[in-house]
Write a protein that holds these residues in place. Sequence first.
Motif, mmCIF file in Angstrom:
data_model
loop_
_atom_site.group_PDB
_atom_site.id
_atom_site.type_symbol
_atom_site.label_atom_id
_atom_site.label_comp_id
_atom_site.label_asym_id
_atom_site.label_seq_id
_atom_site.Cartn_x
_atom_site.Cartn_y
_atom_site.Cartn_z
ATOM 1 N N LYS A 7 0.864 -1.175 0.000
ATOM 2 C CA LYS A 7 0.000 0.000 0.000
ATOM 3 C C LYS A 7 0.902 1.226 0.000
ATOM 4 C CE LYS A 7 -3.953 1.929 2.368
ATOM 5 N NZ LYS A 7 -4.959 1.714 3.398
ATOM 6 N N LEU A 8 0.759 2.071 -1.005
ATOM 7 C CA LEU A 8 1.570 3.282 -1.115
ATOM 8 C C LEU A 8 0.762 4.484 -0.654
ATOM 9 C CD1 LEU A 8 3.118 2.621 -4.630
ATOM 10 C CD2 LEU A 8 4.142 2.177 -2.402
ATOM 11 N N LEU A 9 1.344 5.268 0.231
ATOM 12 C CA LEU A 9 0.684 6.459 0.753
ATOM 13 C C LEU A 9 1.543 7.681 0.459
ATOM 14 C CD1 LEU A 9 -0.168 5.044 4.286
ATOM 15 C CD2 LEU A 9 -1.674 5.118 2.309
ATOM 16 N N LYS A 10 0.924 8.757 0.033
ATOM 17 C CA LYS A 10 1.662 9.992 -0.206
ATOM 18 C C LYS A 10 1.791 10.822 1.063
ATOM 19 C CE LYS A 10 0.493 10.455 -5.051
ATOM 20 N NZ LYS A 10 -0.096 11.295 -6.084
ATOM 21 N N GLU A 11 0.845 10.685 1.954
ATOM 22 C CA GLU A 11 0.836 11.491 3.170
ATOM 23 C C GLU A 11 1.654 10.815 4.270
ATOM 24 O OE1 GLU A 11 -2.712 8.805 3.175
ATOM 25 O OE2 GLU A 11 -2.029 10.297 1.755
ATOM 26 N N PRO A 12 2.078 11.590 5.261
ATOM 27 C CA PRO A 12 2.819 11.010 6.394
ATOM 28 C C PRO A 12 1.956 10.014 7.172
ATOM 29 C CG PRO A 12 2.986 13.406 6.418
ATOM 30 C CD PRO A 12 1.976 13.037 5.374
ATOM 31 N N LEU A 13 2.601 9.097 7.832
ATOM 32 C CA LEU A 13 1.908 8.107 8.650
ATOM 33 C C LEU A 13 1.297 8.789 9.865
ATOM 34 C CD1 LEU A 13 1.532 5.058 8.414
ATOM 35 C CD2 LEU A 13 3.508 4.779 9.894
ATOM 36 N N THR A 14 -0.009 8.593 10.079
ATOM 37 C CA THR A 14 -0.725 9.225 11.185
ATOM 38 C C THR A 14 -1.455 8.171 12.010
ATOM 39 O OG1 THR A 14 -2.732 9.504 9.865
ATOM 40 C CG2 THR A 14 -1.131 11.329 9.829
ATOM 41 N N LYS A 15 -2.000 8.584 13.154
ATOM 42 C CA LYS A 15 -2.780 7.674 13.997
ATOM 43 C C LYS A 15 -3.947 7.069 13.232
ATOM 44 C CE LYS A 15 -2.045 10.053 18.374
ATOM 45 N NZ LYS A 15 -2.702 10.767 19.463
ATOM 46 N N GLU A 16 -4.622 7.886 12.440
ATOM 47 C CA GLU A 16 -5.797 7.421 11.703
ATOM 48 C C GLU A 16 -5.425 6.322 10.716
ATOM 49 O OE1 GLU A 16 -4.995 10.741 12.051
ATOM 50 O OE2 GLU A 16 -6.449 11.038 13.656
ATOM 51 N N ILE A 17 -4.308 6.484 10.026
ATOM 52 C CA ILE A 17 -3.864 5.460 9.072
ATOM 53 C C ILE A 17 -3.506 4.183 9.820
ATOM 54 C CG2 ILE A 17 -2.044 4.840 7.427
ATOM 55 C CD1 ILE A 17 -1.964 7.834 6.654
ATOM 56 N N ILE A 18 -2.818 4.318 10.944
ATOM 57 C CA ILE A 18 -2.409 3.151 11.726
ATOM 58 C C ILE A 18 -3.625 2.413 12.268
ATOM 59 C CG2 ILE A 18 -1.169 2.392 13.793
ATOM 60 C CD1 ILE A 18 0.736 4.789 13.320
ATOM 61 N N TYR A 19 -4.627 3.152 12.771
ATOM 62 C CA TYR A 19 -5.838 2.518 13.315
ATOM 63 C C TYR A 19 -6.592 1.720 12.252
ATOM 64 C CZ TYR A 19 -5.697 5.057 17.770
ATOM 65 O OH TYR A 19 -5.359 5.535 19.001
ATOM 66 N N ASN A 20 -6.577 2.212 11.008
ATOM 67 C CA ASN A 20 -7.397 1.626 9.959
ATOM 68 C C ASN A 20 -6.687 0.578 9.111
ATOM 69 O OD1 ASN A 20 -9.706 3.171 10.574
ATOM 70 N ND2 ASN A 20 -8.762 4.930 9.577
ATOM 71 N N THR A 21 -5.442 0.291 9.393
ATOM 72 C CA THR A 21 -4.683 -0.642 8.568
ATOM 73 C C THR A 21 -3.808 -1.528 9.447
ATOM 74 O OG1 THR A 21 -4.545 1.142 6.931
ATOM 75 C CG2 THR A 21 -3.199 -0.786 6.537
#
Length: 103
Positions: A7-21
């Motif tokens: 999974k490629l993300l352009k934005e920095p890693l955040t709490k929301e991304i970590i919670y959902n993946t």
Amino acid sequence: KYGGEIKLLKEPLTKEIIYNTIFEAISIVENSILNHELLILLKRNGVKFINIHSIGYDHINIKATKVLGIGISNNPYSVSLVKNYLFAHIYNPFTFIFFMFIF
């Protein structure tokens, strides 16, 4: 072959991304700041390994990765690559204009 997903993300890693993946391993650049709190969340979501794709590592709490048992490595950079990156910014006209107004 290995049954993984990228999974490629352009934005920095955040709490929301970590919670959902759920991740087993991540590779980040310098725009993702991994403090102790985010590292705990990553560990809870299954992260076992972090690869850093940046020149420095001051954006990651290295001590916390050791305490949490998360493996960590960086991509090697050649001296010429860093030099080219530096000169690209020095000779960029927008960089010059920015510094002209600052100083």
